[in-house]
Motif scaffolding. Structure first.
Motif, PDB file in Angstrom:
ATOM      1  N   THR A  64     -54.705 -29.197 -42.120  1.00  0.00           N
ATOM      2  CA  THR A  64     -54.751 -28.126 -43.115  1.00  0.00           C
ATOM      3  C   THR A  64     -55.790 -28.413 -44.191  1.00  0.00           C
ATOM      4  OG1 THR A  64     -52.400 -27.606 -42.789  1.00  0.00           O
ATOM      5  CG2 THR A  64     -53.405 -26.888 -44.853  1.00  0.00           C
ATOM      6  N   ILE A  65     -55.814 -29.648 -44.678  1.00  0.00           N
ATOM      7  CA  ILE A  65     -56.720 -30.012 -45.774  1.00  0.00           C
ATOM      8  C   ILE A  65     -58.180 -29.906 -45.347  1.00  0.00           C
ATOM      9  CG2 ILE A  65     -57.487 -31.908 -47.252  1.00  0.00           C
ATOM     10  CD1 ILE A  65     -54.515 -32.815 -47.304  1.00  0.00           C
ATOM     11  N   VAL A  66     -58.531 -30.429 -44.161  1.00  0.00           N
ATOM     12  CA  VAL A  66     -59.933 -30.375 -43.727  1.00  0.00           C
ATOM     13  C   VAL A  66     -60.356 -28.933 -43.438  1.00  0.00           C
ATOM     14  CG1 VAL A  66     -59.887 -32.721 -42.799  1.00  0.00           C
ATOM     15  CG2 VAL A  66     -59.396 -30.802 -41.279  1.00  0.00           C
ATOM     16  N   SER A  67     -59.398 -28.066 -43.143  1.00  0.00           N
ATOM     17  CA  SER A  67     -59.712 -26.644 -42.958  1.00  0.00           C
ATOM     18  C   SER A  67     -59.948 -25.947 -44.296  1.00  0.00           C
ATOM     19  CB  SER A  67     -58.572 -25.940 -42.205  1.00  0.00           C
ATOM     20  OG  SER A  67     -58.328 -26.527 -40.953  1.00  0.00           O
ATOM     21  N   MET A  68     -59.308 -26.468 -45.338  1.00  0.00           N
ATOM     22  CA  MET A  68     -59.418 -25.869 -46.671  1.00  0.00           C
ATOM     23  C   MET A  68     -60.677 -26.313 -47.414  1.00  0.00           C
ATOM     24  SD  MET A  68     -56.619 -23.988 -47.678  1.00  0.00           S
ATOM     25  CE  MET A  68     -56.191 -24.290 -49.392  1.00  0.00           C
ATOM     26  N   ILE A  69     -61.088 -27.572 -47.224  1.00  0.00           N
ATOM     27  CA  ILE A  69     -62.150 -28.156 -48.053  1.00  0.00           C
ATOM     28  C   ILE A  69     -63.440 -27.321 -48.091  1.00  0.00           C
ATOM     29  CG2 ILE A  69     -63.792 -30.097 -48.147  1.00  0.00           C
ATOM     30  CD1 ILE A  69     -61.489 -31.977 -47.626  1.00  0.00           C
ATOM     31  N   PRO A  70     -63.962 -26.840 -46.946  1.00  0.00           N
ATOM     32  CA  PRO A  70     -65.234 -26.082 -47.025  1.00  0.00           C
ATOM     33  C   PRO A  70     -65.147 -24.808 -47.857  1.00  0.00           C
ATOM     34  CG  PRO A  70     -64.797 -26.804 -44.774  1.00  0.00           C
ATOM     35  CD  PRO A  70     -63.543 -27.043 -45.548  1.00  0.00           C
ATOM     36  N   LEU A  71     -63.934 -24.279 -48.052  1.00  0.00           N
ATOM     37  CA  LEU A  71     -63.773 -23.018 -48.786  1.00  0.00           C
ATOM     38  C   LEU A  71     -63.112 -23.217 -50.140  1.00  0.00           C
ATOM     39  CD1 LEU A  71     -62.586 -20.798 -45.793  1.00  0.00           C
ATOM     40  CD2 LEU A  71     -64.786 -20.668 -46.951  1.00  0.00           C
ATOM     41  N   THR A  72     -63.036 -24.457 -50.595  1.00  0.00           N
ATOM     42  CA  THR A  72     -62.290 -24.754 -51.820  1.00  0.00           C
ATOM     43  C   THR A  72     -62.749 -23.919 -53.002  1.00  0.00           C
ATOM     44  OG1 THR A  72     -61.958 -27.032 -51.090  1.00  0.00           O
ATOM     45  CG2 THR A  72     -61.631 -26.576 -53.420  1.00  0.00           C
TER      46      THR A  72
END
Length: 273
Positions: free
Chosen positions: A54-62
């Motif tokens: 979940t976190i690595v999916s979120m990081i690019p769009l933070t």
């Protein structure tokens, strides 16, 4: 080119001859930065792959998750603060996604919390694609529950180069280069005590700000990157500093294939607490 090869070597994606390792072949199959793919794979052994995915999916769009209308800035900040985690921004991002998931992926919930629903849908799609890749590589999804220390240890396996320590005078300094950096005002850690941190990237405006930051223990860096960090000598340190001191093995002038066996030269800047 040398810097990129050096990074891949330190991540374990290349061997001493510059050839892809088994880990490197797995990392190459994930459509993301090498550091993120390394974190994703390492999270399986640390039994937190569900959260890390979940976190690595979120990081690019933070930077595009929250919105802050000019006429409701205080209200937006209060809503955002509800998701803040004491350990930093990575777990904060996890809290946002889990909150949205608990609402059954509700769009009204997003508007209520000043979150961009379209971007969260993109995160969900990315996560689904990454999950399929993990299944192909027979990497199981395992949840760590509330033991989010495992998540931050996994993050160290990919972001050990992006580490910094609190500077006695002001702000932070990176462990590898000694570059002055600052905590971004939007971070969950802004104004909070945090001696050692890792970050996703640096954003330069009036200062170089760390973006997406989490608190770590120095020993996690040595565990995650033994070819890059080592425990430094303690014979001339105070008792407070003896407990946890690390030094980078990194030598910018050396061949990237000798980093694992090199020792710091007297001119290098060691990392200290």
């Amino acid at each position: 080119m040398l810097t990129a090869l050096e990074e891949l070597y330190c991540l374990g994606a290349l061997d001493d001859e510059g050839l892809l390792t088994r880990l490197g072949r797995q990392m190459a199959d994930f459509p993301m930065e090498p550091s993120l793919s390394k974190v994703t794979i390492a999270s399986v052994n640390l039994q937190c792959s569900d959260e890390v995915l979940t976190i690595v999916s979120m990081i690019p769009l933070t930077q595009n998750i929250f919105f802050r209308p000019r006429d409701r800035q205080q209200q937006a900040d209060q809503k955002k603060a509800k998701f803040n985690d004491p350990s930093g921004d990575h777990i904060t991002l996890l809290n946002v996604y889990n909150g949205w998931k608990a609402s059954n992926f509700s769009t009204p919930w997003c508007h209520e919390n000043f979150i961009q629903p379209r971007n969260l849908m993109r995160v969900k799609d990315v996560r689904s694609q990454l999950q399929q890749l993990m299944t192909r590589h027979k990497l199981p999804l395992i949840s760590c529950g509330r033991d989010t220390i495992r998540v931050r240890r996994a993050l160290c396996s990919g972001f050990f180069r992006n580490s910094a320590r609190k500077d006695p005078s002001e702000g932070y300094k990176t462990l590898v280069e000694g570059t002055p950096v600052a905590m971004h005002p939007s971070s969950a850690l802004f104004g909070k005590p945090a001696d050692h941190v890792i970050y996703d990237s640096l954003v330069e405006t009036t200062k170089e700000y760390m973006h997406v930051v989490s608190v770590i223990e120095p020993k996690w860096l040595v565990e995650a990157a033994p070819t890059f960090f080592k425990v430094a000598p303690t014979d001339r340190l105070s008792k407070r500093k003896k407990a946890e001191r690390i030094a980078p093995l990194h030598n910018k002038r050396a061949s990237p294939w000798t980093i694992g066996t090199s020792t710091p030269t007297p001119t290098e800047r060691p990392a200290t607490m």
